[in-house]
Design a protein around this motif. Sequence first.
Motif, PDB file in Angstrom:
ATOM      1  N   THR A  71       0.812  -1.211   0.000  1.00 35.44           N
ATOM      2  CA  THR A  71       0.000   0.000   0.000  1.00 35.44           C
ATOM      3  C   THR A  71       0.849   1.266   0.000  1.00 35.44           C
ATOM      4  N   GLY A  72       2.104   1.135   0.432  1.00 36.49           N
ATOM      5  CA  GLY A  72       2.969   2.318   0.538  1.00 36.49           C
ATOM      6  C   GLY A  72       2.850   3.023   1.876  1.00 36.49           C
ATOM      7  N   TRP A  73       1.893   2.637   2.694  1.00 35.83           N
ATOM      8  CA  TRP A  73       1.697   3.271   4.003  1.00 35.83           C
ATOM      9  C   TRP A  73       2.517   2.517   5.061  1.00 35.83           C
ATOM     10  N   ILE A  74       3.763   2.927   5.236  1.00 40.38           N
ATOM     11  CA  ILE A  74       4.627   2.224   6.186  1.00 40.38           C
ATOM     12  C   ILE A  74       4.902   3.040   7.447  1.00 40.38           C
ATOM     13  N   SER A  75       4.594   4.336   7.420  1.00 39.65           N
ATOM     14  CA  SER A  75       4.816   5.175   8.603  1.00 39.65           C
ATOM     15  C   SER A  75       3.625   5.041   9.549  1.00 39.65           C
ATOM     16  N   SER A  76       3.494   5.995  10.460  1.00 40.06           N
ATOM     17  CA  SER A  76       2.370   5.955  11.404  1.00 40.06           C
ATOM     18  C   SER A  76       1.055   6.352  10.755  1.00 40.06           C
ATOM     19  N   GLU A  77       1.110   6.854   9.539  1.00 37.17           N
ATOM     20  CA  GLU A  77      -0.106   7.111   8.776  1.00 37.17           C
ATOM     21  C   GLU A  77      -0.533   5.816   8.092  1.00 37.17           C
ATOM     22  N   GLY A  78      -1.818   5.570   8.022  1.00 34.18           N
ATOM     23  CA  GLY A  78      -2.280   4.364   7.340  1.00 34.18           C
ATOM     24  C   GLY A  78      -3.354   3.652   8.136  1.00 34.18           C
ATOM     25  N   PRO A  79      -4.124   2.797   7.487  1.00 36.41           N
ATOM     26  CA  PRO A  79      -5.323   2.213   8.098  1.00 36.41           C
ATOM     27  C   PRO A  79      -5.060   1.109   9.120  1.00 36.41           C
ATOM     28  N   PHE A  80      -3.897   0.469   9.080  1.00 32.73           N
ATOM     29  CA  PHE A  80      -3.686  -0.686   9.944  1.00 32.73           C
ATOM     30  C   PHE A  80      -3.522  -0.311  11.416  1.00 32.73           C
ATOM     31  N   VAL A  81      -3.036   0.896  11.689  1.00 33.52           N
ATOM     32  CA  VAL A  81      -2.889   1.310  13.088  1.00 33.52           C
ATOM     33  C   VAL A  81      -4.252   1.359  13.770  1.00 33.52           C
ATOM     34  N   GLU A  82      -5.195   2.027  13.151  1.00 34.94           N
ATOM     35  CA  GLU A  82      -6.538   2.127  13.739  1.00 34.94           C
ATOM     36  C   GLU A  82      -7.215   0.768  13.812  1.00 34.94           C
ATOM     37  N   LYS A  83      -6.995  -0.077  12.814  1.00 36.51           N
ATOM     38  CA  LYS A  83      -7.607  -1.410  12.828  1.00 36.51           C
ATOM     39  C   LYS A  83      -7.023  -2.248  13.967  1.00 36.51           C
ATOM     40  N   PHE A  84      -5.710  -2.180  14.162  1.00 30.33           N
ATOM     41  CA  PHE A  84      -5.069  -2.918  15.249  1.00 30.33           C
ATOM     42  C   PHE A  84      -5.590  -2.436  16.599  1.00 30.33           C
ATOM     43  N   GLU A  85      -5.690  -1.124  16.754  1.00 31.09           N
ATOM     44  CA  GLU A  85      -6.232  -0.553  17.997  1.00 31.09           C
ATOM     45  C   GLU A  85      -7.651  -1.046  18.256  1.00 31.09           C
ATOM     46  N   SER A  86      -8.481  -0.977  17.235  1.00 30.20           N
ATOM     47  CA  SER A  86      -9.886  -1.348  17.373  1.00 30.20           C
ATOM     48  C   SER A  86     -10.049  -2.844  17.636  1.00 30.20           C
ATOM     49  N   ASP A  87      -9.323  -3.667  16.868  1.00 35.09           N
ATOM     50  CA  ASP A  87      -9.461  -5.116  16.993  1.00 35.09           C
ATOM     51  C   ASP A  87      -9.007  -5.605  18.371  1.00 35.09           C
TER      52      ASP A  87
END
Length: 348
Positions: free
Chosen positions: A3-19
């Motif tokens: 996806t190119g989103w390797i920094s702290s920006e990107g959807p996986f951080v919020e998904k990990f937090e939520s999950d």
Amino acid sequence: IDTGWISSEGPFVEKFESDLATKINRKYGIACSSGTAALDLAIAALRIGPGDEVIMPTFTIISCAAAIVRSGAKPILVDSDPTTWNMNVKAIGDAITSKTVAIMAVHIYGLPVDMDPLIEIADKHGLYVIEDAAELIGAKYKGIPCGSFGHISTFSFYPNKQITTGEGGMVFTDDLQIRERCKSLRNLCFQSNNRFVHSELGWNYRMTNLQAALGIAQLEKLDATIKKKIKIGELYRSYLSEIKGIKLPLEKTYFSKNIYWVFGILLDFKIGNAKSFMAKLKELKIGTRPFFYPMHKQPIFIEMGIFKNKHYPVSEELYEQGLYLPSGITLTEEKIKLVTEKIKNIIK
């Protein structure tokens, strides 16, 4: 990576937090760069500072005390329970003063602190409860997930934890204001409408999107990981149970079952101390780790004048006589048997 989103920006951080928050029955998770960072955020989010006191166990990793000391507050220590190795909840009441603002409960090695009486004490005195559940990801207290207790709780995702992101951590809370404060503090306290104007000092404690993606994959395997940990503990128990001079960790208490984050043993004084025993195992190519060095004996805190002439006998014995054996989830029964045979030979 794709996806190119390797920094702290990107959807996986919020998904990990939520999950993960959902997994442990919390409303909010705030991912960060380490378990130590999570403790810093927890202390700062509760606005604990100079003049305040926080009750905590002396037998734990230094990150817990360091977060309190760095805030300007003072850690007030309690000794360990000799059977569970966790903080002695019965000693908390005597440690409370007019300056006490919080109790930090730290789960140790595989069994949780007895949380119900601790929370009852905190409620009675109007104190915050900070739950450090770094070592008990996936464990339960009376059927309730560890990490779901208190005003704020923390996880670590260091490589030896049940979920790892290499380095990483997370703060949990059910309070929206605490959540928003943690998010601000982990991100240098940037302001949404005036980015480079700061009214408070925060940290760069962000987790990367790459780490969070790994964390999500790890979370999917958490239940299986816990089963492996328990199996390793059970195998060690079966092979070590008949050896005299070694005290094994509790298998369970009335409130929890041991998940054996690590498998610790206590040596009888007749066998010698843990340091010499570990050296003998090292000669036989068996890697071990010492138990925690108590906070009241840490040179840095003594030098700072925080602890003077303190004596907590249970925690001191745990350090002197305790060590933990290889405990990684890839450990096979063959290797566990090998470790225990080496232990038997040394004792003989």
